[in-house]
Design a protein around this motif. Structure first.
Motif, short mmCIF file in Angstrom:
data_model
loop_
_atom_site.label_atom_id
_atom_site.label_comp_id
_atom_site.label_asym_id
_atom_site.label_seq_id
_atom_site.Cartn_x
_atom_site.Cartn_y
_atom_site.Cartn_z
N VAL A 88 51.51 62.57 40.71
CA VAL A 88 52.61 63.47 40.37
C VAL A 88 53.67 62.72 39.55
N VAL A 89 54.06 63.32 38.43
CA VAL A 89 55.15 62.77 37.60
C VAL A 89 56.19 63.86 37.37
N ASP A 90 57.40 63.43 37.08
CA ASP A 90 58.50 64.36 36.80
C ASP A 90 58.57 64.56 35.29
N ALA A 91 58.16 65.74 34.83
CA ALA A 91 58.10 66.00 33.39
C ALA A 91 59.48 65.92 32.75
N HIS A 92 60.52 66.33 33.47
CA HIS A 92 61.87 66.32 32.92
C HIS A 92 62.39 64.91 32.70
N ASP A 93 62.02 63.99 33.58
CA ASP A 93 62.48 62.60 33.44
C ASP A 93 61.76 61.88 32.31
N GLY A 94 60.59 62.39 31.93
CA GLY A 94 59.80 61.71 30.93
C GLY A 94 59.03 60.54 31.52
N LEU A 95 58.29 59.86 30.69
CA LEU A 95 57.44 58.76 31.13
C LEU A 95 58.29 57.52 31.42
N THR A 96 58.18 57.01 32.64
CA THR A 96 58.95 55.83 33.04
C THR A 96 58.03 54.62 33.18
N THR A 98 57.75 52.85 35.78
CA THR A 98 57.11 52.93 37.10
C THR A 98 55.89 53.83 37.05
N ASP A 99 55.99 54.96 36.31
CA ASP A 99 54.81 55.82 36.13
C ASP A 99 53.68 55.04 35.47
N GLN A 100 54.02 54.25 34.47
CA GLN A 100 53.00 53.46 33.76
C GLN A 100 52.37 52.42 34.68
N ALA A 101 53.22 51.81 35.52
CA ALA A 101 52.71 50.81 36.46
C ALA A 101 51.73 51.44 37.44
N LEU A 102 52.10 52.59 37.96
CA LEU A 102 51.24 53.27 38.92
C LEU A 102 49.97 53.77 38.26
N ALA A 103 50.08 54.27 37.01
CA ALA A 103 48.90 54.74 36.28
C ALA A 103 47.92 53.59 36.03
N GLN A 104 48.46 52.42 35.70
CA GLN A 104 47.61 51.26 35.45
C GLN A 104 46.79 50.93 36.70
N PHE A 129 55.96 67.45 26.46
CA PHE A 129 55.62 66.36 27.37
C PHE A 129 54.33 65.65 26.97
N SER A 130 54.09 65.54 25.66
CA SER A 130 52.87 64.91 25.17
C SER A 130 52.82 63.41 25.46
N ASP A 131 53.98 62.79 25.73
CA ASP A 131 54.02 61.36 26.03
C ASP A 131 53.11 60.98 27.20
N PHE A 132 52.94 61.92 28.16
CA PHE A 132 52.17 61.61 29.35
C PHE A 132 50.68 61.44 29.06
N ALA A 133 50.24 61.88 27.87
CA ALA A 133 48.83 61.67 27.49
C ALA A 133 48.52 60.19 27.38
N ARG A 134 49.55 59.36 27.15
CA ARG A 134 49.37 57.92 27.03
C ARG A 134 48.89 57.29 28.34
N LEU A 135 49.04 58.01 29.44
CA LEU A 135 48.62 57.45 30.73
C LEU A 135 47.10 57.36 30.84
N GLY A 136 46.38 58.14 30.02
CA GLY A 136 44.94 57.96 29.94
C GLY A 136 44.10 58.73 30.93
#
Length: 465
Positions: A88-96, A98-104, A129-136
């Motif tokens: 779960v990510v917060d779309a309003h906050d954008g990609l952080t 910490t989100d990237q760390a957890l995704a990795q 919210f296309s930035d979240f596509a970078r999480l893979g």
């Protein structure tokens, strides 16, 4: 049931999502100040397929090295126990970061991961919210946990993953109920394994002979006792590798070792009249290495010091097994005689006791309290080479209950550096755990995991790219 874990950093709406899937509001309550909270679990009321939900937001506490370690702990618990992970990510906050760390971390997970972009109340906002596509992650869903938007689609995506798992689990359960408790009857040649099986069955179902090696294959024999189903696996006697003088004996030994691995409980049969030998200890070591529940049967008690006082004979036999098989101390034992039938029914009675004791695995909060108390009573010494002391961040227990009717928990310890865990301190923790939570016949298995800052930090892009 399949398990669905909800993972994400704080304040992304994990608990709101959990409550909506569970169909009710579930308060998160500390057991007491300063104690790690239990993970919150509940059955799903929203999916078509029954499943268990885990809100990893329920874990927490004051972790000394900061939030980064908590992120890693959440990811590891989900990866250890879940069949599906909702990230779960917060779309309003954008990609952080910490989100990237957890995704990795989650990209290495064995279970599939579904990315849930929360707090999207209007479809026209989705393109932002296309930035979240970078999480893979290949699968993602936009939802609003607060307002219920897109929840039917989220539930459909969950069902796609867990429905096949639920069907598979039901099939496994049906087979397990029919087969019952699988007991591998193991020991060296002429220990009386086949005689014990015949005595339990009250029938001459297996060939008994004084000639070593009469039993060549692992034979599955169904039996019911006190309303419970058992499958007795009579195996070939295991001789030392150097004394296996033909290919048939080698293959028989391989089938015996396979029977140990597929059993729920190993029954190690000892010829008490001959005494415990080096080969008995070797077979016991194999059971220990396979991390199997174990029951020791001291057979041929009628031939053990036959002219002595009964009470003293029992005491002598008890001291003998405790001394010679000290490393298998978790295994209870039964003293019997397959030839006379004396106390043979105690074997299955003890097996039922072991199964009953195995069901009560401590909850996460209780487990952490047991282990933290052990650290408080006897803190680990400072390692002379690494100049640091072992620190326990969190503990959780994962079991193999999907595959065995006698579950064996693996206690996962998240620590600052697993190299600081000495064998003596692990033995101390084992003894403290057993004192607080006795489960005769069940091994205590620790899996120690290091956590460091480098493991959660997202990789930095090279300068100039």
């Amino acid at each position: 049931m399949p398990t669905v874990a909800i993972v994400g950093r704080p304040n992304v709406g994990k608990s709101a999502l959990f409550n909506r899937l569970a169909g009710r509001r579930i308060a998160i309550v500390h057991d007491q100040p300063g104690v790690t909270r239990d993970r919150i679990t509940a059955p799903s009321k929203s999916t078509q397929t029954p499943c268990t939900l885990i809100d990893t937001g329920g874990i927490g506490g004051n972790i000394e090295d900061g939030f980064e370690d908590l992120v890693t702990v959440e990811a590891d618990i989900a990866m250890e126990t879940a069949d599906l992970i909702l990230f779960v990510v917060d779309a309003h906050d954008g990609l952080t970061t910490t989100d990237q760390a957890l995704a990795q971390k989650l990209r290495k997970a064995a279970p599939p991961v579904l990315l849930v972009l929360n707090k999207v109340d209007d479809p026209k906002h989705e393109s932002a919210f296309s930035d979240f596509a970078r999480l893979g992650f290949s699968k993602s869903v936009f939802v609003s946990a607060e307002h219920g938007r897109n929840f039917s689609r989220l539930c459909d995506e969950i069902d796609k993953v867990i429905a096949p798992l639920a069907a598979e689990t039901e099939a496994v359960v049906e087979v397990a109920e029919a087969v019952g408790i699988k007991l591998a009857i193991v020991g060296r040649p002429n220990a009386g394994k086949s005689s014990l099986v015949n005595a339990i069955l009250k029938d001459e179902r297996t060939i008994v002979s004084d000639i070593a090696g009469t039993t060549r294959d692992a034979i599955d024999l169904p039996y019911s006792f006190q309303g419970e189903n058992f499958t007795l696996i009579d195996t070939a006697g295991l001789r030392p590798r150097g004394k296996r003088d033909n290919s048939v004996e080698v293959f028989s030994a391989m089938r015996t070792e396979k029977a140990v691995r597929r059993s729920d409980l190993c029954v190690l049969v000892i010829d008490l009249a001959a005494g415990i030998t080096a080969q008995d200890r070797k077979i016991a070591q194999t059971i220990l290495e396979e991390k199997k529940p174990c029951l020791i049967v001291l057979n041929k008690f009628d031939l053990y010091q036959p002219d002595g006082d009964h009470r003293k004979r029992m005491q002598s036999a008890t001291e003998h097994v405790k001394r010679e098989l000290f490393f298998l101390h978790y295994a209870p034992f039964v003293i019997c005689s397959a030839k006379t039938g004396n106390a043979v029914d105690h074997v299955l009675k003890e097996a039922l006791k072991i199964r009953k004791g195995a069901q009560a695995v401590p909850g996460t909060g209780q487990l952490n309290r047991i282990l933290q108390a052990a650290f408080d009573v006897n803190p680990p010494p400072i390692d002379s080479r690494l100049k640091r002391r072992l620190k326990l961040y969190y503990a959780t227990a994962a079991t193999n209950e999907k595959y065995s009717v006698i579950p064996v928990p693996t206690i996962v310890l998240f620590v600052n550096d697993k190299r600081l865990m000495s064998s003596s301190y692990e033995s101390f923790l084992t003894n403290q755990y057993r004192a607080a939570h006795p489960a005769p016949g069940i091994p205590v298995i620790f899996s120690v995991r290091s956590r460091s800052r480098r493991e959660w930090e997202p990789r930095q892009k090279p300068q100039g790219h």
